[in-house]
Write an enzyme that holds these catalytic residues in place. Structure first.
Site, PDB file in Angstrom:
ATOM      1  N   LYS A   1      -7.345   1.360  -0.729  1.00  0.00           N
ATOM      2  CA  LYS A   1      -7.016   0.064  -1.017  1.00  0.00           C
ATOM      3  C   LYS A   1      -7.783  -0.914  -0.498  1.00  0.00           C
ATOM      4  O   LYS A   1      -8.672  -0.904   0.578  1.00  0.00           O
ATOM      5  CB  LYS A   1      -5.386  -0.031  -0.337  1.00  0.00           C
ATOM      6  CG  LYS A   1      -4.619  -1.004  -0.720  1.00  0.00           C
ATOM      7  CD  LYS A   1      -3.785  -0.495  -2.104  1.00  0.00           C
ATOM      8  CE  LYS A   1      -3.077  -1.749  -2.784  1.00  0.00           C
ATOM      9  NZ  LYS A   1      -2.105  -1.069  -3.760  1.00  0.00           N
TER      10      LYS A   1
ATOM     11  N   ASP B   1      -4.062  -5.362  -8.150  1.00  0.00           N
ATOM     12  CA  ASP B   1      -2.700  -5.402  -7.200  1.00  0.00           C
ATOM     13  C   ASP B   1      -2.290  -6.768  -7.313  1.00  0.00           C
ATOM     14  O   ASP B   1      -2.649  -7.726  -8.156  1.00  0.00           O
ATOM     15  CB  ASP B   1      -2.788  -4.762  -5.949  1.00  0.00           C
ATOM     16  CG  ASP B   1      -1.559  -4.532  -4.947  1.00  0.00           C
ATOM     17  OD1 ASP B   1      -0.971  -3.331  -5.547  1.00  0.00           O
ATOM     18  OD2 ASP B   1      -1.265  -5.246  -4.445  1.00  0.00           O
TER      19      ASP B   1
HETATM   20  N1  GLU Z   1      -2.244  -1.382  -6.853  1.00  0.00           N
HETATM   21  C1  GLU Z   1      -1.399  -0.245  -7.976  1.00  0.00           C
HETATM   22  C2  GLU Z   1      -0.903   0.381  -6.854  1.00  0.00           C
HETATM   23  O1  GLU Z   1      -0.329   0.229  -5.893  1.00  0.00           O
HETATM   24  C3  GLU Z   1      -2.571   0.373  -8.768  1.00  0.00           C
HETATM   25  C4  GLU Z   1      -3.500   0.964  -8.139  1.00  0.00           C
HETATM   26  C5  GLU Z   1      -4.551   1.479  -9.079  1.00  0.00           C
HETATM   27  O2  GLU Z   1      -4.312   1.484 -10.526  1.00  0.00           O
HETATM   28  O3  GLU Z   1      -5.604   2.093  -8.811  1.00  0.00           O
HETATM   29  O4  GLU Z   1      -0.708   1.660  -6.983  1.00  0.00           O
END
Ligand code: GLU
Length: 460
Positions: free
Chosen positions: A140, A180
């Site tokens: 992340k 996100d």
């Molecule tokens: N931000 C999204 C999540 O919390 C998607 C992450 C992604 O597609 O890599 O899962």
């Protein structure tokens, strides 16, 4: 002589003490990171039955290893605003676990971003990604940059500066960021452009959530919201309930919320409320989704504008007030800890039947415990919001094969993935002695996949 039951109880107590010890170490190593502690505690507390059945996880120190990120990168993000002033933000990337694939997870731009928030999100992502059955590890990233009120040029310059540093640490087989909160198709476009310029090559699979014209996947935009509703639909079906004719409240009005509302409406629900960080709207006859989409996706306006066009609707200046709107199904799709114990009590006393978490960790510990105690059907975020990252993984697959699937193809695959996440979480809950508890089921199902891969790869 001790009875078998007494022996088992002592054994479980030892495991519980061991888990508490791991948690205390996390707190000591990461002081003042309350969201991170909360996310770790929720997972660890679910794992006793998994450790009882698999004692080698303890010998191999899987817990001690899994709570510690493989790598945390913190960096300076300098940029120039429209007035010509130099601004500085802090950027993060947590590369948490690569046991089952390259690090994968979104990037959040929001003033509340700090090490605690990114680590909690990265930790959750490990198990969420494992649950999808796709070959993706957990990561992340983000920055404490506030996109609100920034011009397009400022957003672009910020993204370029952010990627100038991030590009040193990512790649299609290393770490694949996506969007996100605060990072949508526009931001991903600027990030991708800068990465391409620095690398001097078109590596489509380095980011997901890209525009359809340059390697993005159809149905990625819809995936998290649709996925949440697909998951909840399975959970309802199992309990002889359905979306049809139910009253639904969906917090937020971003990407997740909009497409959760769309799918719930398609299934015959009456969606009566949604929100943003300033307040919520209540439209008894049903939210007009076209208005919300235009206000949020095209005009980037606040949700209170809705009532100007729909005078029957009511706007209230308090986002958490949305949980006082009576409903059968509540889908928190805004942000972490948006449902506390008080809001949970109001939902329960108004007769809510099911909760589906579209956001990451939107319910506090106390709220979850209340829902479980009151036998409210509860779909935890790790499982219920895994649709976004699932389709991100399908985007990576399309990029590797240099082809693109139709909307229908991707949507069908998403639907199948969400059904199997539900099944696996439900089965794990039963196998490990907590039937119906999808929090325990999702945590264990995700954990076991990662733990087994870690063991097969040795102590690295
Ligand atoms: N931000 C999204 C999540 O919390 C998607 C992450 C992604 O597609 O890599 O899962």
């Amino acid at each position: 002589m001790k009875s078998l039951e007494q022996v088992e109880q002592t054994h479980n107590e030892h495991i519980d003490q061991y888990i508490q010890h791991v948690f205390e170490t996390v707190k000591k190593r990461n002081p003042h990171e309350s969201e991170f502690h909360q996310a770790v505690k929720e997972v660890l507390d679910s794992l006793i039955p998994a450790l009882v059945q698999n004692p080698h996880y303890i010998n191999q120190a899987i817990l001690e290893r899994i709570v510690e990120p493989e790598r945390v990168i913190t960096f300076r993000v300098p940029w120039v605003d429209d007035q010509g002033h130099v601004q500085v933000n802090r950027g993060f990337r947590v590369q948490y676990n690569s046991a089952i694939g390259p690090y994968k997870g979104g990037i959040r731009f929001h003033p509340t971003v700090n090490a605690s928030i990114i680590k909690f999100l990265g930790f959750e992502q490990i198990f969420k990604n494992a649950l999808t059955g796709q070959p993706i590890g957990g990561g992340k990233g983000g920055a404490d940059f506030d996109p609100k009120g920034k011009s397009d040029g400022e957003i672009m310059r910020f993204c370029q500066s952010f990627m100038s540093e991030l590009s040193k640490h990512i790649g299609p087989d290393i770490d694949v960021p996506a969007g996100d909160i605060g990072v949508g198709a526009r931001e991903v476009g600027y990030l991708f452009g800068q990465y391409k310029k620095i690398r001097g090559g078109f590596e489509a699979g380095v980011l997901t959530g890209k525009g359809i014209g340059y390697g993005g996947s159809l149905a990625r935009k819809e995936a998290t919201g649709y996925g949440t509703v697909y998951f909840v639909e399975e959970m309802l079906k199992d309990n002889d309930l359905c979306f049809k004719d139910s009253t639904v409240v969906v917090s937020g009005s971003g990407n997740v919320s909009i497409y959760a509302m769309e799918k719930a409406m398609e299934l015959g629900a009456n969606v009566v409320a949604c929100s943003d960080s300033s307040g919520y709207i209540y439209d008894k006859k049903g939210i007009n989704l076209n208005t919300v989409k235009r206000l949020k996706e095209v005009e980037h306006k606040r949700i209170h504008e809705y009532v100007k066009e729909h005078p029957d609707a009511i706007y209230t200046d308090d986002p958490s007030g949305i949980w006082s709107v009576p409903c059968d199904i509540a889908l928190p799709c805004a942000t972490q800890n948006e449902i506390d114990h008080h809001s949970a009590q109001i939902l329960v006393s108004n007769g809510v039947k099911a909760i589906g978490e579209g956001a990451n960790m939107p319910s506090t510990h106390e709220a979850i415990n209340l829902f479980l105690k009151e036998n409210i059907l509860f779909a935890p975020g790790k499982a219920a919001n895994a649709g976004g990252v699932s389709v991100s993984s399908l985007e990576m697959a399309q990029n590797s094969a240099r082809l693109s699937w139709s909307f229908e193809e991707v949507n069908n695959r998403l639907h199948r993935i969400m059904k199997s996440i539900y099944r696996n979480s439900k089965d794990a809950a039963e196998t490990y002695g907590a039937p119906g508890n999808l929090v325990v089921g999702a945590n264990i199902a995700g954990f076991v996949r990662v733990a087994d891969a870690m063991i097969e790869q040795g102590v690295i």
